[in-house]
Design an enzyme around this catalytic site. Structure first.
Site, PDB file in Angstrom:
ATOM      1  N   ASN A  10       0.875  -1.174   0.000  1.00  0.00           N
ATOM      2  CA  ASN A  10       0.000   0.000   0.000  1.00  0.00           C
ATOM      3  C   ASN A  10       0.912   1.223   0.000  1.00  0.00           C
ATOM      4  OD1 ASN A  10      -1.819   2.034   0.461  1.00  0.00           O
ATOM      5  ND2 ASN A  10      -2.455   1.348   2.492  1.00  0.00           N
ATOM      6  N   HIS A  96      -9.748   1.560   4.509  1.00  0.00           N
ATOM      7  CA  HIS A  96      -8.496   1.689   5.270  1.00  0.00           C
ATOM      8  C   HIS A  96      -8.736   2.670   6.418  1.00  0.00           C
ATOM      9  CE1 HIS A  96      -4.396   2.686   6.337  1.00  0.00           C
ATOM     10  NE2 HIS A  96      -4.053   1.549   5.748  1.00  0.00           N
ATOM     11  N   GLU A 183      -6.175  -4.676  10.425  1.00  0.00           N
ATOM     12  CA  GLU A 183      -5.205  -3.607  10.617  1.00  0.00           C
ATOM     13  C   GLU A 183      -5.506  -2.867  11.925  1.00  0.00           C
ATOM     14  OE1 GLU A 183      -3.060  -2.742   6.744  1.00  0.00           O
ATOM     15  OE2 GLU A 183      -4.464  -1.134   7.132  1.00  0.00           O
ATOM     16  N   GLY A 189       1.912   2.356  10.804  1.00  0.00           N
ATOM     17  CA  GLY A 189       2.919   3.408  10.656  1.00  0.00           C
ATOM     18  C   GLY A 189       3.570   3.805  11.964  1.00  0.00           C
ATOM     19  N   SER A 229       2.808  -2.194  10.413  1.00  0.00           N
ATOM     20  CA  SER A 229       4.248  -2.288  10.691  1.00  0.00           C
ATOM     21  C   SER A 229       4.825  -3.674  10.403  1.00  0.00           C
ATOM     22  CB  SER A 229       4.541  -1.850  12.138  1.00  0.00           C
ATOM     23  OG  SER A 229       4.151  -0.500  12.328  1.00  0.00           O
TER      24      SER A 229
HETATM   25  P1  PGA Z   1       2.446   0.225   7.720  1.00  0.00           P
HETATM   26  O1  PGA Z   1       1.027   0.447   7.013  1.00  0.00           O
HETATM   27  O2  PGA Z   1       2.998  -1.081   7.200  1.00  0.00           O
HETATM   28  O3  PGA Z   1       3.276   1.407   7.310  1.00  0.00           O
HETATM   29  O4  PGA Z   1       2.189   0.169   9.186  1.00  0.00           O
HETATM   30  C1  PGA Z   1       0.146  -0.623   6.789  1.00  0.00           C
HETATM   31  C2  PGA Z   1      -1.135  -0.107   6.172  1.00  0.00           C
HETATM   32  O5  PGA Z   1      -1.585   0.953   6.574  1.00  0.00           O
HETATM   33  O6  PGA Z   1      -1.735  -0.733   5.274  1.00  0.00           O
END
Ligand code: PGA
Length: 267
Positions: A10, A96, A183, A189, A229
């Site tokens: 993504n 999302h 998620e 993030g 993450s």
């Molecule tokens: P991330 O994002 O791997 O940077 O935590 C995952 C996502 O939001 O799909």
């Protein structure tokens, strides 16, 4: 039941100019050869067609990060599922946490009125899922709890409600084609990964919730991703969990080598 894993990048709004997006796509194509799983990059709308030029004819699938539920009309700013399909997409991310206005790392100037701008809800995700399926796109429906909801012991009920509402009025045949992504909002993030046993438990909860609504057979074929993450060092343990069928990767999908390492961990 053998479910083919899916590793989905993504890119969010992080891939820069169209030419930078093409460069990243080229690096992904060169790094991910003969994958044992399905591989997907979900890119910003303006980069969709240019990136399709790069990935078409390779094992890398193309996806969008959102869509609207109408096929055409006076809907300024929106993109119809058929337009995405025409641009080369076979998947679309829906619901999302960022399009729901729920950020893992809240902005310093965030205030609740901003949520109205994003305006995403289970009801809009449901309409979008139905429309995406009608255009032969596979929806990746994201579900997950905030840290406050987790601390209040509401994780399972929040997710069950998101599943029930986003799938409302879909037939069993349609639900079978949907991919879910667990998620946890607090892990997106932030560098904070959900413990693999807990991620597996929640993905199992998603599976049993769908099974209770649409039948055990559908629960068994449903692909469920973990996102939040996921990196090359934690991917092998997360992807080894029986209820986790792949990953939705944000930050680590922007480096082709890291993304390829995660793809290699999905067997
Ligand atoms: P991330 O994002 O791997 O940077 O935590 C995952 C996502 O939001 O799909």
């Amino acid at each position: 039941m053998q479910r083919k894993p899916l590793i989905a990048g993504n890119w969010k709004m992080n891939s820069g100019t169209v030419s930078a997006a093409r460069e990243l796509a080229t690096a992904v194509v060169e790094s991910v050869t003969a994958p044992a799983c399905d591989v997907l990059v979900c890119v910003p709308t303006v980069a969709l067609h240019p990136v399709w030029d790069v990935v078409s004819g390779t094992p890398i699938h193309l996806g969008a990060q959102d869509c609207f539920w109408k096929a055409s009309g006076a809907y300024t700013s929106q993109t119809a599922p058929v337009m995405l399909e025409d641009a080369g997409c076979t998947y679309v991310i829906l619901g999302h946490s960022e399009t729901r206005g729920r950020f893992g790392v809240p902005e310093p100037d965030f205030d609740e009125t901003i949520l109205a701008y994003f305006g995403e809800s289970d009801a809009t995700i449901n309409r979008k899922a139905k429309a995406a399926l009608g255009a032969e796109l596979t929806p990746i429906i994201c579900v997950g709890e905030t840290l406050a909801e987790r601390n209040e012991g509401k994780t399972d009920s929040v997710i069950a409600e998101q599943i029930q509402s986003t799938l409302a009025n879909l037939s069993a045949g349609e639900v079978e084609k949907v991919v879910f992504a667990y998620e946890p909002v607090w892990a997106i993030g932030t560098g904070q990964t959900c413990d693999s046993a807990e991620a597996n438990r929640v993905c199992g909860h998603i599976r049993s919730t769908v099974a209770s609504l649409y039948g055990v057979g559908i629960g068994e074929v449903l692909r469920i991703l973990y996102g939040g993450s996921m990196k090359p060092d934690n991917a092998p343990e997360l992807l080894a969990q029986p209820n986790i069928d792949g990953g939705l990767i944000g930050g680590a999908s922007l480096k082709a080598a890291d993304f390829a390492a995660i793809v290699a961990a999905a067997k």
